[in-house]
Design a protein around this motif. Structure first.
Motif, mmCIF file in Angstrom:
data_model
loop_
_atom_site.group_PDB
_atom_site.id
_atom_site.type_symbol
_atom_site.label_atom_id
_atom_site.label_comp_id
_atom_site.label_asym_id
_atom_site.label_seq_id
_atom_site.Cartn_x
_atom_site.Cartn_y
_atom_site.Cartn_z
ATOM 1 N N ILE A 84 10.735 17.002 -2.686
ATOM 2 C CA ILE A 84 9.850 16.002 -3.288
ATOM 3 C C ILE A 84 8.643 15.769 -2.387
ATOM 4 N N LEU A 85 8.874 15.757 -1.080
ATOM 5 C CA LEU A 85 7.799 15.513 -0.120
ATOM 6 C C LEU A 85 6.742 16.609 -0.174
ATOM 7 N N GLU A 86 7.170 17.858 -0.281
ATOM 8 C CA GLU A 86 6.215 18.970 -0.360
ATOM 9 C C GLU A 86 5.385 18.870 -1.632
ATOM 10 N N ALA A 87 6.032 18.512 -2.737
ATOM 11 C CA ALA A 87 5.310 18.350 -3.997
ATOM 12 C C ALA A 87 4.279 17.233 -3.883
ATOM 13 N N TYR A 88 4.664 16.146 -3.248
ATOM 14 C CA TYR A 88 3.742 15.017 -3.069
ATOM 15 C C TYR A 88 2.514 15.439 -2.263
ATOM 16 N N HIS A 89 2.728 16.143 -1.165
ATOM 17 C CA HIS A 89 1.608 16.572 -0.324
ATOM 18 C C HIS A 89 0.667 17.507 -1.093
ATOM 19 N N ASP A 116 6.577 9.970 -11.591
ATOM 20 C CA ASP A 116 7.957 10.452 -11.502
ATOM 21 C C ASP A 116 8.467 10.378 -10.066
ATOM 22 N N ILE A 117 7.594 10.727 -9.107
ATOM 23 C CA ILE A 117 7.986 10.661 -7.697
ATOM 24 C C ILE A 117 8.288 9.220 -7.300
ATOM 25 N N ALA A 118 7.384 8.317 -7.684
ATOM 26 C CA ALA A 118 7.571 6.908 -7.327
ATOM 27 C C ALA A 118 8.846 6.344 -7.944
ATOM 28 N N MET A 119 9.036 6.595 -9.245
ATOM 29 C CA MET A 119 10.210 6.046 -9.917
ATOM 30 C C MET A 119 11.492 6.686 -9.412
ATOM 31 N N GLY A 120 11.418 7.974 -9.057
ATOM 32 C CA GLY A 120 12.600 8.650 -8.534
ATOM 33 C C GLY A 120 13.043 8.074 -7.207
ATOM 34 N N LEU A 121 12.066 7.700 -6.370
ATOM 35 C CA LEU A 121 12.396 7.151 -5.059
ATOM 36 C C LEU A 121 12.749 5.667 -5.119
ATOM 37 N N ILE A 122 12.428 5.024 -6.245
ATOM 38 C CA ILE A 122 12.798 3.613 -6.415
ATOM 39 C C ILE A 122 14.149 3.488 -7.109
ATOM 40 N N ARG A 123 14.347 4.294 -8.143
ATOM 41 C CA ARG A 123 15.548 4.159 -8.965
ATOM 42 C C ARG A 123 16.627 5.188 -8.646
ATOM 43 N N GLY A 124 16.372 6.058 -7.684
ATOM 44 C CA GLY A 124 17.301 7.146 -7.417
ATOM 45 C C GLY A 124 18.632 6.675 -6.842
ATOM 46 N N ASP A 125 19.575 7.598 -6.791
ATOM 47 C CA ASP A 125 20.884 7.336 -6.182
ATOM 48 C C ASP A 125 20.746 7.544 -4.679
ATOM 49 N N PHE A 126 20.660 6.441 -3.924
ATOM 50 C CA PHE A 126 20.400 6.531 -2.487
ATOM 51 C C PHE A 126 21.643 6.895 -1.678
ATOM 52 N N HIS A 127 22.763 7.000 -2.338
ATOM 53 C CA HIS A 127 23.986 7.368 -1.628
ATOM 54 C C HIS A 127 24.207 8.875 -1.607
ATOM 55 N N ARG A 128 23.496 9.598 -2.482
ATOM 56 C CA ARG A 128 23.744 11.037 -2.565
ATOM 57 C C ARG A 128 22.452 11.818 -2.328
ATOM 58 N N LEU A 129 22.644 13.055 -1.879
ATOM 59 C CA LEU A 129 21.506 13.927 -1.600
ATOM 60 C C LEU A 129 21.871 15.356 -1.969
ATOM 61 N N CYS A 130 20.944 16.019 -2.654
ATOM 62 C CA CYS A 130 21.094 17.451 -2.937
ATOM 63 C C CYS A 130 19.803 18.132 -2.509
ATOM 64 N N THR A 131 19.888 18.985 -1.516
ATOM 65 C CA THR A 131 18.702 19.672 -1.013
ATOM 66 C C THR A 131 19.149 20.852 -0.164
ATOM 67 N N SER A 132 18.204 21.447 0.523
ATOM 68 C CA SER A 132 18.523 22.544 1.442
ATOM 69 C C SER A 132 18.286 22.081 2.873
ATOM 70 N N SER A 241 15.653 16.899 -8.940
ATOM 71 C CA SER A 241 16.350 15.620 -9.104
ATOM 72 C C SER A 241 15.488 14.562 -9.780
ATOM 73 N N ILE A 242 14.166 14.754 -9.799
ATOM 74 C CA ILE A 242 13.292 13.729 -10.389
ATOM 75 C C ILE A 242 12.418 14.267 -11.517
ATOM 76 N N MET A 243 12.438 15.573 -11.770
ATOM 77 C CA MET A 243 11.527 16.134 -12.779
ATOM 78 C C MET A 243 11.927 15.694 -14.183
ATOM 79 N N ARG A 244 10.902 15.575 -15.030
ATOM 80 C CA ARG A 244 11.139 15.267 -16.440
ATOM 81 C C ARG A 244 11.451 16.557 -17.182
ATOM 82 N N ILE A 245 12.443 16.485 -18.053
ATOM 83 C CA ILE A 245 12.845 17.679 -18.807
ATOM 84 C C ILE A 245 12.778 17.418 -20.310
ATOM 85 N N GLY A 246 13.539 16.458 -20.777
ATOM 86 C CA GLY A 246 13.707 16.254 -22.216
ATOM 87 C C GLY A 246 12.463 15.803 -22.943
#
Length: 540
Positions: A84-89, A116-132, A241-246
């Motif tokens: 998400i950070l790379e996309a923001y930059h 989407d970035i802002a809402m994802g970081l506000i409303r996201g699940d802060f207990h879990r992480l999926c990344t590399s 984790s934050i992209m819009r799809i539907g």
């Protein structure tokens, strides 16, 4: 954008061959041009194209502005595993309102905006992480102490407790953020957690690095403190984790601009992706594209009336018109090149244009031009034939080297057989509408050596005429069956005024009556009908 060159609806040999030959001339002059046909190629034209080994032109139904005509905005796509950070930059640097998320095949997976970035970081699940691990190293400026840079998915814990307090809470999904608390670090290694992030940037004793390596535990060292690390770690998560799809509204290259406008008016997004049928991204459009769109650039040959042209012509930019018919109703906002010459074939005019540029058509183009002239002049039997047509045919035949009469008869035979065709197909082969006086007429002309087939199907002819006449609400609907050998035409018609046809052609009112010498729709049929209308109006 290439210039599109095409003739009238229900294309005949003259309109198709003139379009192809003129596109070839344009190409030789360095102009990108594409020949097209405003409908299905008839049998005669197919015979000609096959004889001279020329590919059929593009078939078009309209020239309305489509998404593919617009200059799309090229926005770089990112894979779903980007942080998400790379996309923001990237969005900040390039001032991009939206980013596409693409898989390895370039197929659109989703869309990400700043919102989407802002809402994802506000409303996201802060207990879990999926990344590399590589995303964490880049985003947190970390150093890999043990383990490999694979994928991480699990539950995040920021440890601020005594080791006795947290015993039994770690497992192989745990992602631990901790300072230089070596008792916690050792317990996490023994619990074989998924990842340990050690904050503060202080050197870590080799003992713990070796323990982690032996246990297969991934361990990072980051220079920031625990608070900053816990705040930034979610920005290292996958973009997926934050992209819009539907709710992503997407358009396709063949979508019409009028439909795009309607869809945009019902939505609030700033940019919209354009994808092909395989969902591969072609670019983006936004509202400014529909306010000042690029239009198709077209050249019209063998016609200059809206009724005879393709749909959407009003939306196109007409660059040029080349014709040999009466002046029609097409108008333009700017001056254009309009060449209208009273000859028997548009192909004659195209040949003259080759000569004006000091060029000779190659054998294939010469064959097409010759065929168009022979077809439209009925091998010089039509009253529209001029000396210019004969001269052009003679000169073109120097390259083609054919027996003109034998070739003309072979071409007519290929195109005039009516067997295997429905009467509606026969009627629509060369159907044109004309504004004749104060009313509209629809006149179809069929050139044939197979007149007997028409009379064997006389009832079908009359039924089709009646249906078309009623459905199209015309004053006059006529089928002109022209016998090439007898040099005349049989008339079948439906007309609201029963006196019109007998008066116009000085013949009986019988269906299928033969009129000697009547072979030209534009030079004989239409003028006679107009004259008869004027006589009838004057007698009232």
């Amino acid at each position: 954008m290439a210039v599109l060159i095409f003739g009238h609806k229900n294309p005949d040999t003259d309109s198709v061959c003139s379009a192809i030959a003129y596109a070839a001339l344009k190409s030789r002059l360095g102009i990108d041009a594409v020949p097209a046909a405003a409908g299905k190629i008839n049998r005669e034209t197919a015979f000609v194209l096959n004889r001279f080994e020329v590919a059929p032109p593009l078939i078009i139904q309209d020239v309305k502005t489509q998404v593919k005509d617009l200059k799309l905005e090229n926005i770089p796509g990112l894979p779903p595993t980007t942080s998400i950070l790379e996309a923001y930059h990237l969005m900040e640097e390039k001032h991009l309102p939206t980013l596409p998320v693409l898989n390895d095949a370039g197929e659109l997976q989703g869309i990400v905006s700043m919102k989407d970035i802002a809402m994802g970081l506000i409303r996201g699940d802060f207990h879990r992480l999926c990344t590399s691990v590589s995303n964490l190293i880049d985003g947190l400026n970390g150093t890999l102490l043990s383990g490999t840079a694979g994928e991480i998915e699990g539950r995040i814990s920021v440890i601020a407790f005594y080791v006795e307090t947290i015993k039994g809470t770690f497992n192989d999904e745990s992602i631990i953020i901790v300072g230089d608390r070596y008792d916690i670090i050792e317990h996490a290694i023994e619990s074989r957690v998924q990842l340990i992030i050690i904050t503060g940037g202080k050197p870590i004793p080799d003992k713990y690095i070796q323990l982690a390596q032996s246990a297969g535990v991934c361990m990072l060292s980051v220079p920031s403190d625990t608070y900053y690390t816990s705040k930034m770690i979610h920005q290292c998560g996958y973009l997926a984790s934050i992209m819009r799809i539907g709710d992503v509204i997407r358009f396709y290259p063949n979508d019409y601009l009028e439909d795009v406008r309607d869809e945009m008016s019902r939505s609030h997004f700033r940019s919209y992706p354009v994808v092909d049928e395989g969902s591969r991204l072609a670019g983006f459009i936004n509202r400014k594209h529909v306010l000042s769109p690029s239009r198709k650039r077209v050249v019209l040959v063998d016609h200059n009336e809206y009724a005879q042209s393709v749909d959407g012509l009003e939306e196109a930019e007409i660059m040029e018109i080349i014709d040999h018919h009466k002046l029609g109703d097409i108008s333009t906002n700017l001056p254009i090149s309009f060449r209208n010459v009273p000859v028997g074939s548009t192909c004659t005019i195209i040949y003259q244009m080759y000569l004006e540029h000091g060029l000779e058509p190659n054998r294939r183009m010469a064959g097409l031009l010759l065929s168009g002239i022979l077809s439209d002049t009925l091998y010089f039997k039509s009253p529209t034939t001029t000396l210019a047509d004969r001269k052009a045919a003679e000169e073109l035949n120097r390259s083609v080297k054919s027996d003109l009469e034998a070739y003309a008869m072979e071409m007519f035979q290929a195109g005039t057989s009516l067997k295997g065709q429905s009467m509606m197909e026969i009627f629509n082969k060369d159907y044109k509408t004309f504004q004749v006086g104060h009313f509209e007429a629809g006149i179809s002309q069929v050139f044939t050596l197979d007149v007997d087939e028409v009379f064997l199907r006389r009832n079908e002819v009359l039924e089709t005429l009646h249906t078309l006449h009623e459905n199209r609400n015309l004053e006059l609907t006529m089928l002109l069956v022209t016998d090439i050998l007898k040099e005349g035409s049989y008339l079948f018609y439906q007309c609201k005024n029963r006196q019109l046809i007998p008066l116009a052609f000085q013949t009986s009112a019988d269906q299928g009556v033969f009129v000697t010498g009547l072979v030209s729709r534009k030079k004989q049929v239409v003028p006679r009908i107009l004259e008869a209308i004027q006589q009838l109006d004057a007698s009232r």
